[in-house]
Write an enzyme that holds these catalytic residues in place. Structure first.
Site, short mmCIF file in Angstrom:
data_model
loop_
_atom_site.label_atom_id
_atom_site.label_comp_id
_atom_site.label_asym_id
_atom_site.label_seq_id
_atom_site.Cartn_x
_atom_site.Cartn_y
_atom_site.Cartn_z
N SER A 67 0.79 -1.23 0.00
CA SER A 67 0.00 0.00 0.00
C SER A 67 0.82 1.28 0.00
O SER A 67 0.25 2.37 -0.06
CB SER A 67 -0.95 0.02 1.19
OG SER A 67 -2.04 -0.86 0.96
N LYS A 98 0.06 3.82 -2.65
CA LYS A 98 -0.95 4.88 -2.58
C LYS A 98 -0.33 6.27 -2.50
O LYS A 98 -1.04 7.27 -2.70
CB LYS A 98 -1.87 4.61 -1.40
CG LYS A 98 -2.76 3.39 -1.65
CD LYS A 98 -3.48 2.90 -0.41
CE LYS A 98 -4.36 1.70 -0.81
NZ LYS A 98 -4.43 0.68 0.22
N SER A 122 -5.74 3.25 4.75
CA SER A 122 -5.23 2.57 3.55
C SER A 122 -6.37 1.96 2.75
O SER A 122 -6.32 0.80 2.32
CB SER A 122 -4.22 1.50 3.93
OG SER A 122 -3.40 1.14 2.84
#
Length: 439
Positions: free
Chosen positions: A61, A64, A123
């Site tokens: 993640s 991102k 997230s």
């Protein structure tokens, strides 16, 4: 005779460990669990620690961060731009996937700002998909923008296949490339504010909690909290291990740290990416810093001064300090100081006059060059004056009177000569008439 003496620079430093990478050997002696690590001092732009930093890794993640970049650079107003939440966009997410809760808001409009909070704090993979659909028309179009931006930022070993970081064999990056991406993100308005927020509650949503426990002293009993941490993003997949990108700021001294691939087990339940990061920051702040190699009070050389009032050797000082990012216990014997001054200078000299230059190197690192200035005033003593003629010492009115007297005497002389000449002429004339009479 040229007489320049380099003065030994004395800077008392604390004796701790040394560190590694770049033109200077920092010998950063740290053991880390993470498979790939990158630590850079942002003030100096110096990489002080690397471990497999160019090895391709699953970013999970931390992807991102790039999703935020693409969104923010394609949406002009985060507050007044709304995205309609579509069921088909968020369909297919694993029930255990981290989300911000968009499945309860199908058909509703959510601001881009709230979606970015949902992207960065919990997230949210659902937020990543909603943003990719709005900005890129879907995952393929959005991923194309992500890869174009990565290339623009100089990433050499990065390829994105999706906006959330879920497992894909064609989705990878490196610790070094991720640092490039994060450094760019830090320049974007609102990025650091959002990713450094612990709690946020969008209207109509449950409160969102940041998964980065390094900025939350209440999370996990505070065992991961490090007070100087600022953001940025966590990540985890079984294939990727624990991943973490953070920055830190202690008394204005800033770092960025990327840890990828830290082993994790639910039984042990220890986030080694966070522990590695805190250890690296602590070592860096204890052992490294901006060192003043010399300042404007250091006498770096002395130069002979001719025609000084007293026999004089003039000290010179640097115009401005030269500093460098070095270990606190850097080896002063490795300093290379080059002083360029003339053989001699002539008095008078004023304090602050430029008399030369000084340049400094440490190992292979150029620390800079600055002017050398006179440290004090030096007066000049003139040679004894020669005796001047009597006329030159006389006042002007006496000279004028003397000149007038000379003129008068010349006039008198001319009158006397003229009268004598006329008298002689008369005598010759009488003599001539007498001779004629006798003849």
């Amino acid at each position: 005779m040229k007489r320049i003496s380099i003065i030994v620079l004395s800077v008392m430093m604390v004796c701790l460990s040394v560190f590694s990478v770049s033109a200077v050997d920092y010998n950063f002696d740290a053991e880390t669990v993470s498979d790939a690590v990158y630590l850079e001092n942002l003030d100096a732009g110096v990489v002080v620690y690397e471990k497999n930093s160019d090895q391709k890794m699953f970013p999970a993640s931390t992807t991102k961060i790039m999703t935020f970049i693409i969104t923010a650079e394609n949406v002009s107003d985060l507050d007044k731009t709304y995205v309609t939440i579509k069921q088909d966009v968020i369909d297919g997410l694993d029930p255990e996937s981290t989300v911000m809760g968009l499945s309860s808001h199908i058909g509703e409009q959510v601001s881009v700002r709230d979606l970015l909070y949902g992207l960065m704090l919990p997230s949210g993979n659902d937020a990543a998909l909603a943003l990719a659909d709005y900005v890129g028309g879907g995952i393929p179009g959005f991923a194309e923008k992500m890869n174009a931006k990565a290339a623009e930022l100089g990433c050499k070993n990065t390829h994105f296949a999706n906006p959330h970081g879920l497992s894909d064999s064609d989705h990878y990056t490196t610790a070094h490339d991720m640092a490039l991406i994060a450094k760019h993100a830090m320049t974007i308005p609102d990025f650091m504010e959002i990713c450094n927020t612990v709690y946020y509650t969008p209207e109509g949503f449950a409160t969102l909690h940041n998964t980065n426990y390094m900025i939350d002293k209440e999370a996990e009993g505070g065992k991961y909290y490090y007070e100087y941490t600022k953001g940025i993003k966590t990540g985890y997949l079984d294939e990727a291990g624990k991943c973490l990108v953070t920055s830190s700021d202690k008394n204005g001294e800033k770092y960025i740290c990327v840890c990828l691939g830290a082993a994790y087990s639910y039984d042990e339940n220890v986030n080694y990416a966070m522990l590695d990061t805190a250890k690296l920051y602590e070592l860096a702040y204890k052992n490294l810093g901006i060192q003043t190699i010399y300042n404007s009070n250091n006498f770096l050389a002395s130069v002979d001064v001719n025609n000084a009032r007293d026999e004089k050797s003039l000290s010179v000082v640097p115009e401005k300090p030269i500093t460098a990012f070095l270990p606190n216990n850097y080896n002063k014997e490795k300093l290379q100081v080059t002083v360029n001054c003339p053989d001699q200078v002539e008095a008078p000299v004023k304090k602050g006059d430029v008399l030369g230059t000084v340049s400094v190197k440490y190992e292979d690192l150029d620390l800079g060059e600055t002017n050398l200035l006179a440290a004090e005033d030096v007066a000049r003593i003139d040679p004894p004056a020669k005796e001047k003629s009597t006329e030159s010492k006389m006042p002007m009115f006496i000279l004028a009177a003397a000149a007038a007297l000379v003129i008068i005497l010349l006039v008198i002389l001319l009158l006397v000569l003229s009268a004598r000449k006329r008298r002689r002429a008369r005598q010759r004339s009488r003599s001539y008439r007498g001779r004629r009479f006798r003849d």
